[in-house]
Design a protein around this motif. Structure first.
Motif, PDB file in Angstrom:
ATOM      1  N   LEU A 117      29.118  33.876  42.825  1.00 17.60           N
ATOM      2  CA  LEU A 117      29.565  35.265  42.799  1.00 17.60           C
ATOM      3  C   LEU A 117      29.883  35.743  41.389  1.00 17.60           C
ATOM      4  O   LEU A 117      30.271  34.950  40.526  1.00 17.60           O
ATOM      5  CB  LEU A 117      30.819  35.428  43.661  1.00 17.60           C
ATOM      6  N   LEU A 132      39.229  38.660  38.705  1.00 22.18           N
ATOM      7  CA  LEU A 132      39.465  39.005  40.103  1.00 22.18           C
ATOM      8  C   LEU A 132      40.784  39.760  40.266  1.00 22.18           C
ATOM      9  O   LEU A 132      40.886  40.686  41.079  1.00 22.18           O
ATOM     10  CB  LEU A 132      39.491  37.734  40.955  1.00 22.18           C
ATOM     11  N   LEU A 144      33.288  45.966  48.840  1.00 20.97           N
ATOM     12  CA  LEU A 144      32.972  44.595  49.225  1.00 20.97           C
ATOM     13  C   LEU A 144      32.002  44.618  50.397  1.00 20.97           C
ATOM     14  O   LEU A 144      31.819  45.656  51.042  1.00 20.97           O
ATOM     15  CB  LEU A 144      34.243  43.839  49.641  1.00 20.97           C
ATOM     16  N   SER A 155      33.464  36.404  49.340  1.00 18.02           N
ATOM     17  CA  SER A 155      34.350  37.235  48.519  1.00 18.02           C
ATOM     18  C   SER A 155      35.792  37.116  48.991  1.00 18.02           C
ATOM     19  O   SER A 155      36.717  36.938  48.184  1.00 18.02           O
ATOM     20  CB  SER A 155      33.904  38.705  48.571  1.00 18.02           C
ATOM     21  N   ILE A 191      31.959  42.777  44.442  1.00 14.14           N
ATOM     22  CA  ILE A 191      31.628  41.361  44.303  1.00 14.14           C
ATOM     23  C   ILE A 191      30.248  41.126  44.906  1.00 14.14           C
ATOM     24  O   ILE A 191      30.016  41.448  46.073  1.00 14.14           O
ATOM     25  CB  ILE A 191      32.682  40.466  44.974  1.00 14.14           C
TER      26      ILE A 191
END
Length: 257
Positions: A117, A132, A144, A155, A191
């Motif tokens: 990711l 993050l 997301l 995620s 993400i």
């Protein structure tokens, strides 16, 4: 002379069995020797959209008479199609969980690639997102994938591991949906897989997530048991593990299985 004349049409019929080339064997002299020709439909995770264009061209060049048609979507949508009996020959998902849920519908799966990711931001990263933790800022528009989508599950996994709470402005049905929102400026960040961000270098920036905080996505491929071209489908799935196919995947940013 009459007997000789009768032999000519018989010899002319000695190629395709159905006129479409689907049962004919590839010539022994070519790279596709011994693999049945077929029109194959492959259900594939949305994150494979770009790299499978190269896979398609290369495989068809090596296997004259075979045609690949890909249907891309979130892995959960592909699984639903399989359960509903949609006609297809092979399946490639972005996680093992989805594939494991289809054990009665698929053959033995092989992992063909892995992925990680990244945080995709708008071009130039105007919000200066570095980690993050920055995604928890209530002033940011974060998108997301939905929890049932593999990338959405990954995620949430990495966010939960860091004890971070992110309130997305939307939850998409595929990783490409997340990427599109960021590309269009409808979100500040999202993400996605590393390989997806790499497909839009002029539209998004990719913020690295440290390995210790990241998740590894595995991509299993398998033949569908209801395939009408099982031998040809098996050959394609097996080919995805060959050095040539693996190089194509590596060049696109996917990791080794």
């Amino acid at each position: 002379m009459a007997a000789a004349a009768l032999l000519l049409p018989l010899a002319a019929c000695g190629g395709d069995d159905d006129g479409g080339g689907k049962k004919d064997k590839g010539g022994k002299g070519g790279k596709g020797g011994g693999v049945p020709k077929a029109d194959l439909t492959v259900l594939a995770a949305a994150s494979l959209t770009d790299v499978f264009k190269t896979i398609e061209t290369t495989y068809e060049e090596q296997h004259p008479g075979t045609k690949l048609t890909f249907s891309f979507a979130g892995s959960q949508e592909l699984a639903a199609q399989v359960k509903q009996g949609s006609p297809a020959d092979a399946l490639v998902t972005a996680d093992t969980k989805t594939m494991d849920g289809l054990k009665s519908d698929v053959g033995s799966p092989n992992i063909i690639a892995k992925n990680r990711l990244v945080i995709a931001t708008r071009d130039g990263n105007p919000k200066k997102i570095k980690s993050l933790e920055d995604l928890t800022d209530s002033g940011l528009k974060v998108v997301l994938a939905a929890p049932e989508v593999p990338v959405g599950r990954y995620s949430q996994q990495v966010l939960d591991a860091q004890k971070l709470k992110v309130e997305p402005v939307s939850q998409e049905t595929s990783v490409r949906g997340v990427l599109s929102k960021v590309e269009l400026g409808e979100a500040d960040a999202g993400i996605v897989y590393k390989t997806d961000a790499a497909t839009a270098p002029d539209k998004v920036d990719a913020v690295t997530i440290p390995d210790a905080q990241n998740a590894v996505a595995s991509y299993p491929a398998a033949t569908l048991k209801e395939s009408g071209h099982k031998e040809a489908a098996d050959a394609f799935v097996k080919w995805l593990g060959t050095p040539e196919a693996q190089k194509i995947l590596r060049d696109a940013g996917f990791q080794k299985p």
